[in-house]
Design a protein around this motif. Sequence first.
Motif, PDB file in Angstrom:
ATOM      1  N   THR A   6       0.814  -1.222   0.000  1.00  0.00           N
ATOM      2  CA  THR A   6       0.000   0.000   0.000  1.00  0.00           C
ATOM      3  C   THR A   6       0.845   1.269   0.000  1.00  0.00           C
ATOM      4  N   SER A   7       2.064   1.195   0.490  1.00  0.00           N
ATOM      5  CA  SER A   7       2.934   2.376   0.519  1.00  0.00           C
ATOM      6  C   SER A   7       3.779   2.519  -0.744  1.00  0.00           C
ATOM      7  N   ALA A   8       3.740   1.546  -1.636  1.00  0.00           N
ATOM      8  CA  ALA A   8       4.490   1.634  -2.895  1.00  0.00           C
ATOM      9  C   ALA A   8       3.817   2.648  -3.820  1.00  0.00           C
ATOM     10  N   VAL A   9       4.611   3.248  -4.715  1.00  0.00           N
ATOM     11  CA  VAL A   9       4.086   4.181  -5.698  1.00  0.00           C
ATOM     12  C   VAL A   9       4.354   3.567  -7.073  1.00  0.00           C
ATOM     13  N   VAL A  10       3.290   3.115  -7.715  1.00  0.00           N
ATOM     14  CA  VAL A  10       3.392   2.485  -9.027  1.00  0.00           C
ATOM     15  C   VAL A  10       2.592   3.321 -10.014  1.00  0.00           C
ATOM     16  N   ASP A  11       3.279   3.884 -11.009  1.00  0.00           N
ATOM     17  CA  ASP A  11       2.593   4.689 -12.009  1.00  0.00           C
ATOM     18  C   ASP A  11       1.580   3.818 -12.752  1.00  0.00           C
ATOM     19  N   GLY A  12       0.418   4.370 -13.042  1.00  0.00           N
ATOM     20  CA  GLY A  12      -0.639   3.640 -13.718  1.00  0.00           C
ATOM     21  C   GLY A  12      -0.281   3.181 -15.125  1.00  0.00           C
ATOM     22  N   LYS A  13       0.741   3.775 -15.733  1.00  0.00           N
ATOM     23  CA  LYS A  13       1.167   3.381 -17.078  1.00  0.00           C
ATOM     24  C   LYS A  13       2.185   2.237 -17.061  1.00  0.00           C
ATOM     25  N   ALA A  14       2.752   1.922 -15.897  1.00  0.00           N
ATOM     26  CA  ALA A  14       3.716   0.821 -15.803  1.00  0.00           C
ATOM     27  C   ALA A  14       3.015  -0.486 -16.149  1.00  0.00           C
ATOM     28  N   GLU A  15       3.751  -1.405 -16.791  1.00  0.00           N
ATOM     29  CA  GLU A  15       3.202  -2.700 -17.170  1.00  0.00           C
ATOM     30  C   GLU A  15       3.774  -3.779 -16.257  1.00  0.00           C
ATOM     31  N   LEU A  16       2.910  -4.321 -15.400  1.00  0.00           N
ATOM     32  CA  LEU A  16       3.326  -5.374 -14.481  1.00  0.00           C
ATOM     33  C   LEU A  16       2.651  -6.673 -14.899  1.00  0.00           C
ATOM     34  N   PRO A  24       7.137  -2.467   0.104  1.00  0.00           N
ATOM     35  CA  PRO A  24       6.808  -1.165   0.684  1.00  0.00           C
ATOM     36  C   PRO A  24       7.750  -0.053   0.212  1.00  0.00           C
ATOM     37  N   TYR A  25       7.173   1.083  -0.087  1.00  0.00           N
ATOM     38  CA  TYR A  25       7.886   2.302  -0.456  1.00  0.00           C
ATOM     39  C   TYR A  25       8.692   2.194  -1.753  1.00  0.00           C
ATOM     40  N   ALA A  26       8.520   1.129  -2.498  1.00  0.00           N
ATOM     41  CA  ALA A  26       9.155   1.039  -3.812  1.00  0.00           C
ATOM     42  C   ALA A  26       8.474   2.023  -4.752  1.00  0.00           C
ATOM     43  N   ILE A  27       9.216   2.476  -5.763  1.00  0.00           N
ATOM     44  CA  ILE A  27       8.681   3.418  -6.744  1.00  0.00           C
ATOM     45  C   ILE A  27       8.899   2.824  -8.136  1.00  0.00           C
ATOM     46  N   ILE A  28       7.819   2.752  -8.916  1.00  0.00           N
ATOM     47  CA  ILE A  28       7.872   2.207 -10.271  1.00  0.00           C
ATOM     48  C   ILE A  28       7.366   3.286 -11.226  1.00  0.00           C
ATOM     49  N   THR A  36       6.700 -11.591 -15.342  1.00  0.00           N
ATOM     50  CA  THR A  36       6.035 -12.509 -14.417  1.00  0.00           C
ATOM     51  C   THR A  36       6.972 -13.001 -13.321  1.00  0.00           C
ATOM     52  N   GLY A  37       6.481 -12.996 -12.096  1.00  0.00           N
ATOM     53  CA  GLY A  37       7.205 -13.578 -10.973  1.00  0.00           C
ATOM     54  C   GLY A  37       8.336 -12.745 -10.410  1.00  0.00           C
ATOM     55  N   THR A  38       8.550 -11.551 -10.917  1.00  0.00           N
ATOM     56  CA  THR A  38       9.633 -10.696 -10.417  1.00  0.00           C
ATOM     57  C   THR A  38       9.211 -10.044  -9.108  1.00  0.00           C
ATOM     58  N   THR A  39      10.168  -9.921  -8.177  1.00  0.00           N
ATOM     59  CA  THR A  39       9.910  -9.242  -6.909  1.00  0.00           C
ATOM     60  C   THR A  39      10.786  -7.995  -6.807  1.00  0.00           C
ATOM     61  N   VAL A  40      10.179  -6.922  -6.327  1.00  0.00           N
ATOM     62  CA  VAL A  40      10.872  -5.651  -6.134  1.00  0.00           C
ATOM     63  C   VAL A  40      10.824  -5.338  -4.646  1.00  0.00           C
ATOM     64  N   GLY A  41      11.987  -5.207  -4.030  1.00  0.00           N
ATOM     65  CA  GLY A  41      12.063  -5.010  -2.589  1.00  0.00           C
ATOM     66  C   GLY A  41      11.728  -3.602  -2.133  1.00  0.00           C
ATOM     67  N   PRO A  42      11.638  -3.434  -0.813  1.00  0.00           N
ATOM     68  CA  PRO A  42      11.312  -2.133  -0.230  1.00  0.00           C
ATOM     69  C   PRO A  42      12.292  -1.042  -0.658  1.00  0.00           C
ATOM     70  N   HIS A  43      11.759   0.118  -0.932  1.00  0.00           N
ATOM     71  CA  HIS A  43      12.535   1.322  -1.247  1.00  0.00           C
ATOM     72  C   HIS A  43      13.310   1.238  -2.556  1.00  0.00           C
ATOM     73  N   ALA A  44      13.144   0.189  -3.343  1.00  0.00           N
ATOM     74  CA  ALA A  44      13.791   0.136  -4.657  1.00  0.00           C
ATOM     75  C   ALA A  44      13.102   1.133  -5.584  1.00  0.00           C
ATOM     76  N   ILE A  45      13.867   1.666  -6.534  1.00  0.00           N
ATOM     77  CA  ILE A  45      13.320   2.586  -7.524  1.00  0.00           C
ATOM     78  C   ILE A  45      13.605   2.008  -8.901  1.00  0.00           C
ATOM     79  N   ILE A  46      12.559   1.895  -9.712  1.00  0.00           N
ATOM     80  CA  ILE A  46      12.713   1.458 -11.099  1.00  0.00           C
ATOM     81  C   ILE A  46      12.042   2.516 -11.956  1.00  0.00           C
TER      82      ILE A  46
END
Length: 188
Positions: A6-16, A24-28, A36-46
């Motif tokens: 819930t604390s992550a920020v994922v842009d609506g245009k990103a394709e997951l 938590p707190y990751a930014i995409i 498929t199946g990829t994990t992005v840890g806390p505070h990571a920025i992509i």
Amino acid sequence: MTEIATSAVVDGKAELANDVTIGPYAIIGPNVRIGTGTTVGPHAIIDGYTEIGQNCRIFPHAAVGLEPQDLKYRGGRCWLRIGDRTVIREFATLNPATQEGEATVVGSDCLLMAYSHIAHNCRVEDHVILANSVNLAGHVTIGTYAVLGGVTPVHQFVRIGTHAIVGGGSRVPMDVAPYTLAAGNPLE
């Protein structure tokens, strides 16, 4: 099913893809594609024009796809492409290419340990291991199954061959032939 903290920020245009996990707190960013199946840890920025393959693991505080550290960079669609099952550890940084339409490419089944850096326009082939604090300058090419020991800087435009091993703490100002062991300062 994709899980986004819930604390992550994922842009609506990103394709997951399916089964992606965003910590938590990751930014995409908007131009990111995650397989498929990829994990992005806390505070990571992509961010940037970044494509990440299937079943990759990106650990906390990694910075993936941010603008290249190159004075020639002027914006535009400059890509970072990462293959399948690659592991990107804490505080690693991976930059896209510098010129429009070009790409920095990291293959599949690579291990990029903590604080490693892959600069603009690099090509890292499959099954490569970069130990802690390996720093690749721009336009470096690393062949399949190469291993670089920790705290190793690699000069721009250097090529390191398939199955080569570079000892930790070695400065790499020149090409390293395939199937060789190189170490020391100066490199031998």
